[in-house]
Design a protein around this motif. Structure first.
Motif, PDB file in Angstrom:
ATOM      1  N   ASP A  80      -3.865 -20.215 -10.285  1.00 30.67           N
ATOM      2  CA  ASP A  80      -4.796 -20.479  -9.176  1.00 30.67           C
ATOM      3  C   ASP A  80      -4.615 -19.508  -8.011  1.00 30.67           C
ATOM      4  OD1 ASP A  80      -5.717 -22.729 -10.531  1.00 30.67           O
ATOM      5  OD2 ASP A  80      -4.166 -24.009  -9.659  1.00 30.67           O
ATOM      6  N   SER A  81      -3.829 -18.469  -8.215  1.00 33.75           N
ATOM      7  CA  SER A  81      -3.612 -17.542  -7.093  1.00 33.75           C
ATOM      8  C   SER A  81      -3.397 -16.119  -7.596  1.00 33.75           C
ATOM      9  CB  SER A  81      -2.405 -17.975  -6.263  1.00 33.75           C
ATOM     10  OG  SER A  81      -1.241 -17.797  -7.028  1.00 33.75           O
ATOM     11  N   MET A  82      -3.740 -15.203  -6.719  1.00 34.87           N
ATOM     12  CA  MET A  82      -3.583 -13.785  -7.064  1.00 34.87           C
ATOM     13  C   MET A  82      -3.191 -13.043  -5.787  1.00 34.87           C
ATOM     14  SD  MET A  82      -6.787 -11.348  -8.048  1.00 34.87           S
ATOM     15  CE  MET A  82      -6.849 -11.147  -9.763  1.00 34.87           C
ATOM     16  N   GLY A  83      -2.256 -12.111  -5.920  1.00 37.37           N
ATOM     17  CA  GLY A  83      -1.907 -11.274  -4.770  1.00 37.37           C
ATOM     18  C   GLY A  83      -2.193  -9.833  -5.146  1.00 37.37           C
ATOM     19  N   VAL A  84      -2.923  -9.126  -4.307  1.00 38.34           N
ATOM     20  CA  VAL A  84      -3.184  -7.720  -4.623  1.00 38.34           C
ATOM     21  C   VAL A  84      -2.414  -6.882  -3.602  1.00 38.34           C
ATOM     22  CG1 VAL A  84      -4.925  -5.962  -5.073  1.00 38.34           C
ATOM     23  CG2 VAL A  84      -5.510  -8.379  -5.359  1.00 38.34           C
ATOM     24  N   ILE A  85      -1.483  -6.094  -4.099  1.00 36.61           N
ATOM     25  CA  ILE A  85      -0.662  -5.286  -3.193  1.00 36.61           C
ATOM     26  C   ILE A  85      -1.291  -3.905  -3.046  1.00 36.61           C
ATOM     27  CG2 ILE A  85       1.625  -4.319  -2.807  1.00 36.61           C
ATOM     28  CD1 ILE A  85       2.723  -6.772  -3.994  1.00 36.61           C
ATOM     29  N   VAL A  86      -1.560  -3.542  -1.809  1.00 36.40           N
ATOM     30  CA  VAL A  86      -2.226  -2.261  -1.525  1.00 36.40           C
ATOM     31  C   VAL A  86      -1.490  -1.558  -0.381  1.00 36.40           C
ATOM     32  CG1 VAL A  86      -4.515  -3.101  -2.254  1.00 36.40           C
ATOM     33  CG2 VAL A  86      -3.833  -3.299   0.150  1.00 36.40           C
ATOM     34  N   SER A  87      -1.765  -0.280  -0.245  1.00 42.08           N
ATOM     35  CA  SER A  87      -1.189   0.468   0.874  1.00 42.08           C
ATOM     36  C   SER A  87      -1.852  -0.010   2.177  1.00 42.08           C
ATOM     37  CB  SER A  87      -1.431   1.954   0.646  1.00 42.08           C
ATOM     38  OG  SER A  87      -1.701   2.593   1.864  1.00 42.08           O
ATOM     39  N   SER A  88      -1.056  -0.340   3.194  1.00 44.11           N
ATOM     40  CA  SER A  88      -1.621  -0.823   4.467  1.00 44.11           C
ATOM     41  C   SER A  88      -2.500   0.254   5.097  1.00 44.11           C
ATOM     42  CB  SER A  88      -0.508  -1.176   5.450  1.00 44.11           C
ATOM     43  OG  SER A  88       0.420  -2.030   4.849  1.00 44.11           O
ATOM     44  N   ALA A  89      -2.101   1.533   4.926  1.00 40.39           N
ATOM     45  CA  ALA A  89      -2.882   2.626   5.535  1.00 40.39           C
ATOM     46  C   ALA A  89      -4.266   2.708   4.896  1.00 40.39           C
ATOM     47  CB  ALA A  89      -2.129   3.942   5.373  1.00 40.39           C
ATOM     48  N   LEU A  90      -4.332   2.520   3.575  1.00 38.47           N
ATOM     49  CA  LEU A  90      -5.639   2.587   2.896  1.00 38.47           C
ATOM     50  C   LEU A  90      -6.531   1.422   3.294  1.00 38.47           C
ATOM     51  CD1 LEU A  90      -4.918   3.628  -0.832  1.00 38.47           C
ATOM     52  CD2 LEU A  90      -5.992   4.982   0.967  1.00 38.47           C
ATOM     53  N   LEU A  91      -5.885   0.273   3.548  1.00 42.06           N
ATOM     54  CA  LEU A  91      -6.651  -0.936   3.863  1.00 42.06           C
ATOM     55  C   LEU A  91      -7.148  -0.945   5.311  1.00 42.06           C
ATOM     56  CD1 LEU A  91      -7.465  -3.824   2.830  1.00 42.06           C
ATOM     57  CD2 LEU A  91      -5.232  -4.621   3.644  1.00 42.06           C
ATOM     58  N   ALA A  92      -6.429  -0.217   6.170  1.00 39.23           N
ATOM     59  CA  ALA A  92      -6.625  -0.351   7.621  1.00 39.23           C
ATOM     60  C   ALA A  92      -8.087  -0.248   8.058  1.00 39.23           C
ATOM     61  CB  ALA A  92      -5.782   0.692   8.348  1.00 39.23           C
ATOM     62  N   GLU A  93      -8.760   0.771   7.557  1.00 38.07           N
ATOM     63  CA  GLU A  93     -10.100   1.062   8.071  1.00 38.07           C
ATOM     64  C   GLU A  93     -11.118  -0.016   7.717  1.00 38.07           C
ATOM     65  OE1 GLU A  93     -12.828   4.730   7.447  1.00 38.07           O
ATOM     66  OE2 GLU A  93     -10.746   5.396   7.728  1.00 38.07           O
ATOM     67  N   SER A  94     -10.944  -0.636   6.532  1.00 37.09           N
ATOM     68  CA  SER A  94     -12.007  -1.537   6.068  1.00 37.09           C
ATOM     69  C   SER A  94     -11.523  -2.976   5.875  1.00 37.09           C
ATOM     70  CB  SER A  94     -12.591  -0.989   4.760  1.00 37.09           C
ATOM     71  OG  SER A  94     -11.560  -0.580   3.921  1.00 37.09           O
ATOM     72  N   ARG A  95     -10.408  -3.326   6.523  1.00 31.47           N
ATOM     73  CA  ARG A  95      -9.811  -4.630   6.205  1.00 31.47           C
ATOM     74  C   ARG A  95     -10.758  -5.803   6.464  1.00 31.47           C
ATOM     75  NH1 ARG A  95      -4.124  -5.281   7.792  1.00 31.47           N
ATOM     76  NH2 ARG A  95      -4.166  -7.498   8.231  1.00 31.47           N
ATOM     77  N   GLU A  96     -11.518  -5.784   7.585  1.00 25.23           N
ATOM     78  CA  GLU A  96     -12.422  -6.911   7.876  1.00 25.23           C
ATOM     79  C   GLU A  96     -13.524  -6.986   6.830  1.00 25.23           C
ATOM     80  OE1 GLU A  96     -11.636  -9.102  10.009  1.00 25.23           O
ATOM     81  OE2 GLU A  96      -9.949  -7.883  10.674  1.00 25.23           O
ATOM     82  N   ARG A  97     -14.086  -5.810   6.495  1.00 26.31           N
ATOM     83  CA  ARG A  97     -15.192  -5.782   5.518  1.00 26.31           C
ATOM     84  C   ARG A  97     -14.706  -6.234   4.143  1.00 26.31           C
ATOM     85  NH1 ARG A  97     -16.885   0.092   6.449  1.00 26.31           N
ATOM     86  NH2 ARG A  97     -15.008   0.026   7.712  1.00 26.31           N
ATOM     87  N   VAL A  98     -13.493  -5.833   3.782  1.00 29.69           N
ATOM     88  CA  VAL A  98     -12.951  -6.236   2.474  1.00 29.69           C
ATOM     89  C   VAL A  98     -12.825  -7.761   2.418  1.00 29.69           C
ATOM     90  CG1 VAL A  98     -10.857  -6.196   1.045  1.00 29.69           C
ATOM     91  CG2 VAL A  98     -11.779  -4.070   1.951  1.00 29.69           C
ATOM     92  N   ILE A  99     -12.278  -8.355   3.470  1.00 30.02           N
ATOM     93  CA  ILE A  99     -12.099  -9.818   3.490  1.00 30.02           C
ATOM     94  C   ILE A  99     -13.457 -10.522   3.451  1.00 30.02           C
ATOM     95  CG2 ILE A  99     -11.366 -11.752   4.981  1.00 30.02           C
ATOM     96  CD1 ILE A  99      -9.060 -10.542   3.545  1.00 30.02           C
TER      97      ILE A  99
END
Ligand code: ADP
Ligand code: ASP
Ligand code: MG
Length: 446
Positions: free
Chosen positions: A340-359
C-alpha cells in the motif's frame, strides 16, 4: 593501431599539477618509463587547504560576466597561477596571447563550458612545453552529439587517426567539441573520461590515473582516517562506488576502456612506488574475495512517499508515477515499495524546480490517500563482488548501523547482489559509513 611496444596513457589530476613542484614530479614519472606516451592533464588544483581550484575560479569568472560584474581581478589571479608554474619550471613560454584571447571571448559572452575548459587547455600547453611533447587540442579529437553525449565512435576514429601520427603527446582533459563546433565539457572530474577515451583509441596496455591518494580506499579517507586500500576492484564495483561518492575516479570513466578490458591503475603522484589499485573487467582467478570491497555515500536525496490502499493491484500505478517524473526530466534512484505504499528516491536538486507541480500532478493522476516529500536523505552503498557468496553480510551491516543508533529509512539490493543501498538521514551519513567500515575492517580475514 600501435606497434608491439607497450603503450601507457597517463592522466594527472589537478592535485598532481597544482604547482611547479608537482609538475616536476609528474615529469619524473613520465620520463621514467618511455611507454608513458599519451598524457592527459587536469587544470591546477588546490595547493593547500583553503586554496582554490583553477576550474572553480574559471566558473566564478563566467558567473561574474553573466551578472555584469568585474571579472578582471579573478582572471589576473588565474594568470598568476600559470605564470608561477612557468617561472618555477624555468620555461621560456608566455601565455599572454592565450589570456588576451580568453579576455576578448569573455567580454563577448563566452559559453560557460568554453571558459571552464581553459584550465586544462593552458595546463596542457605548459606540460607539453615542459616535457617536449606535442600538444593536441582536445577540441580536435573529442566530439559530442546533438544530445550533448559523447560521440564515442566519431571520437575514437578521429583520435585513433590523429594519435597515430604522434609518438608522444599531451591532450588536455575535460573537454571536446559540441556538434555546432563550440567547446563542451564533461561533468566535473571529467578529465578521467578523456584519459579513458585515449586509452581505448591507442589500444593502451594500461591507463594510469595519477592522483593524490595511493589507490581507491575502502571508504573516503576524509571520513575514516587511513582506510585500507583496495588492491583489485572490478569496473562495475568501481562504478557503483564512484557514483555514490568515491570521487577518486569519474563514474563514467570506465566505459571507453571496458569495451576492450584495458585495466586502470590508480596511482599516487607523491608516492609513485605504491602499487595503487587495479580496476579490471574481471577479478583474477586467485582473487581474494573480501566480503565487502568498499563503502561510499552521498547526501542530496529526497523521497516522494505515496500511500494508497491496494496500490499493488492497481495495474499501471507505477507507470503513471514514473511518467510524471519523466515529464519533468527527473530520473529515479530507487523505488522501495510495500503493498500500500511506495517511496521514490530522487535527487533533491533535480526535484527542486518542479516539486509543487510534481506533487499536484501525482495527486490528480493517481489519487493517493497520502503523498509527501521528505528531504535530507543520504544514500550509502556497500559494494562487493564477494557479497553474493557470503552469508550474513546484510545482518552484520544492519547490526552495526543499529548499534550506532542510526535509523534506516530504506534498503535496496541490486539484482546482481553486489551492492546493498541504505537510505538514512543526511546527518547520519558519516557515522553510518564509519559503523559499517569498522564492522568489516580487520574482521574479514580473522
Ligand atoms: P584528482 O585531482 O587527482 O582528479 P580527485 O580530488 O578528483 O583527484 O580525487 C582524489 C580524491 O578523492 C582523494 O584525495 C580523496 O579525498 C577522494 N576520495 C573519495 N573517496 C575516495 C576513496 N574511496 N578512495 C580514495 N579517494 C577517495
Ligand atoms: N578540472 C575539472 C574539474 O575540476 C576536470 C577534472 O579535474 O577532471 O572538475
Ligand atoms: Mg578527479
Amino acid at each position: 593501431m600501435q606497434s608491439n611496444a607497450a603503450v601507457k596513457v597517463v592522466k594527472f589530476g589537478g592535485s598532481s599539477l597544482a604547482d611547479a613542484e608537482h609538475f616536476k614530479k609528474v615529469a619524473d614519472i613520465i620520463k621514467a618509463d618511455p611507454s608513458r606516451r599519451y598524457v592527459v592533464p587536469s587544470a591546477p588544483g588546490k595547493r593547500f587547504g583553503g586554496d582554490s581550484k583553477v576550474t572553480d575560479m574559471l566558473y566564478e569568472c563566467y558567473d561574474r560576466v553573466v551578472n555584469n560584474n568585474d571579472y578582471t581581478d579573478i582572471l589576473d589571479k588565474i594568470k598568476e597561477r600559470y605564470d608561477l608554474i612557468i617561472k618555477g619550471l624555468e620555461l621560456n613560454l608566455s601565455l599572454d596571447k592565450e589570456f588576451s584571447a580568453i579576455e576578448s571571448i569573455l567580454s563577448n559572452r563566452a559559453s560557460c563550458d568554453y571558459v571552464a575548459s581553459r584550465g586544462e587547455y593552458l595546463n596542457g600547453l605548459i606540460l607539453a612545453s615542459y616535457l617536449g611533447f606535442s600538444f593536441i587540442d582536445a577540441a580536435d579529437v573529442i566530439f559530442f552529439d546533438s544530445d550533448g553525449l559523447l560521440d564515442s565512435e566519431k571520437t575514437n576514429k578521429v583520435m585513433c587517426k590523429k594519435l597515430s601520427h604522434y609518438e608522444y603527446a599531451v591532450i588536455p582533459g575535460f573537454y571536446g567539441s559540441a556538434c555546432d563546433g563550440s567547446t563542451k565539457t564533461f561533468s566535473r572530474g571529467g578529465s578521467d573520461i578523456t584519459g579513458s577515451i585515449i586509452a581505448r583509441a591507442v589500444e593502451a596496455d594500461i591507463y594510469e590515473n595519477w592522483t593524490d591518494v595511493s589507490g581507491v580506499k575502502m571508504v573516503d579517507p576524509r571520513i575514516v582516517e587511513n582506510p585500507k586500500t583496495i588492491s583489485v576492484i572490478t569496473y562495475s564495483e568501481l562504478r557503483e562506488l564512484a557514483y555514490m561518492g568515491a570521487t577518486v575516479l569519474h563514474e563514467d570513466a570506465i566505459f571507453p576502456v571496458r569495451l576492450t578490458g584495458i585495466p586502470i591503475n590508480i596511482k599516487n603522484t607523491n608516492r609513485p612506488d605504491d602499487e595503487g589499485t587495479m580496476i579490471v573487467l574481471q577479478a583474477p582467478d586467485d582473487d581474494v574475495r573480501n566480503e565487502i570491497t568498499g563503502i561510499a555515500g552521498k547526501k542530496g536525496f529526497s523521497v516522494i512517499n505515496i500511500v494508497k490502499d491496494m496500490m499493488n493491484s492497481e495495474v499501471g500505478f507505477g507507470r503513471k508515477v514514473l511518467s510524471i517524473l519523466e515529464k519533468y526530466k527527473i530520473s529515479f534512484e530507487h523505488i522501495p515499495s510495500g503493498i500500500d505504499s511506495m517511496g521514490v528516491i530522487v535527487s533533491s536538486a533535480l526535484l527542486a524546480e518542479s516539486r509543487e507541480r510534481v506533487i499536484n500532478e501525482l495527486s490528480c493522476e493517481i489519487v493517493p490517500d497520502c503523498i509527501s516529500i521528505e528531504d535530507n536523505i543520504a544514500l550509502v552503498a556497500v559494494v562487493g563482488r564477494g557479497m553474493v557468496e557470503s552469508v550474513g553480510i546484510a545482518a552484520r551491516i544492519f547490526k552495526a548501523i543499529g548499534e550506532a543508533g542510526i535509523n534506516v529509512r530504506m534498503i535496496d539490493q541490486g539484482s546482481t547482489e553486489n551492492n546493498i543501498i541504505i537510505g538514512i538521514s543526511a546527518n547520519d551519513l558519516e557515522n553510518t559509513i564509519k559503523a559499517i567500515y569498522y564492522e568489516f575492517d580487520g574482521k574479514e580475514n580473522s
